[in-house]
Design an enzyme around this catalytic site. Sequence first.
Site, PDB file in Angstrom:
ATOM      1  N   CYS A 167       2.023  -1.827   7.378  1.00 33.87           N
ATOM      2  CA  CYS A 167       1.525  -0.456   6.827  1.00 33.87           C
ATOM      3  C   CYS A 167       0.019  -0.589   6.974  1.00 33.87           C
ATOM      4  O   CYS A 167      -0.533  -1.568   6.589  1.00 33.87           O
ATOM      5  CB  CYS A 167       2.098  -0.233   5.490  1.00 33.87           C
ATOM      6  SG  CYS A 167       1.039   0.914   4.560  1.00 33.87           S
TER       7      CYS A 167
ATOM      8  N   ASP B 220       6.740  -3.167   7.756  1.00 29.82           N
ATOM      9  CA  ASP B 220       7.694  -1.972   7.961  1.00 29.82           C
ATOM     10  C   ASP B 220       8.735  -2.488   9.110  1.00 29.82           C
ATOM     11  O   ASP B 220       8.281  -3.039  10.037  1.00 29.82           O
ATOM     12  CB  ASP B 220       7.096  -0.483   8.512  1.00 29.82           C
ATOM     13  CG  ASP B 220       6.185  -0.305   7.339  1.00 29.82           C
ATOM     14  OD1 ASP B 220       6.726  -0.046   6.154  1.00 29.82           O
ATOM     15  OD2 ASP B 220       5.106   0.309   7.757  1.00 29.82           O
TER      16      ASP B 220
END
Length: 151
Positions: A51, A58
């Site tokens: 992120c 992620d």
Amino acid sequence: MTDLKDQLSILGRATEYKNVYAPEVLEAFDNKHPENDYWVQFNCPEFTSLCPITGQPDFAEIRISYLPDVKMVESKSLKLYMFSFRNHGAFHEDCVNIIMKDLIRLMDPKYIEVTGIFTPRGGISIYPYCNYGRPGTKYEEMASYRLMNRK
């Protein structure tokens, strides 16, 4: 056509994993059937990126499908390229668009689409999709149709 050994520098050699976004690792080779329309599909179920705001990882499954023209992406170089996102900060939507644009620059395919199936964060899943069809061809029409009729 040139010899595959002259076109590829990664396949068959020791693997060096890049720790930063590395589009330069992508390699292409000559398509032996450019007169045919056919699908090539890659499924990358262990994609990771960061992120860009929080730095948290992620996780996603990235699906790439394309109709090749003269060039095709070599799979080991694609694996190394996808791994290079591990420490790259980008939103989900940005990741799929970056991947698609890098592959367009590499291969100039007739058609390509990239889907990201990201694991939930905060109870919400994000599944970004992007596609491209060569302008002025039936593949441009195909891209428009597939985008507008996406489920």
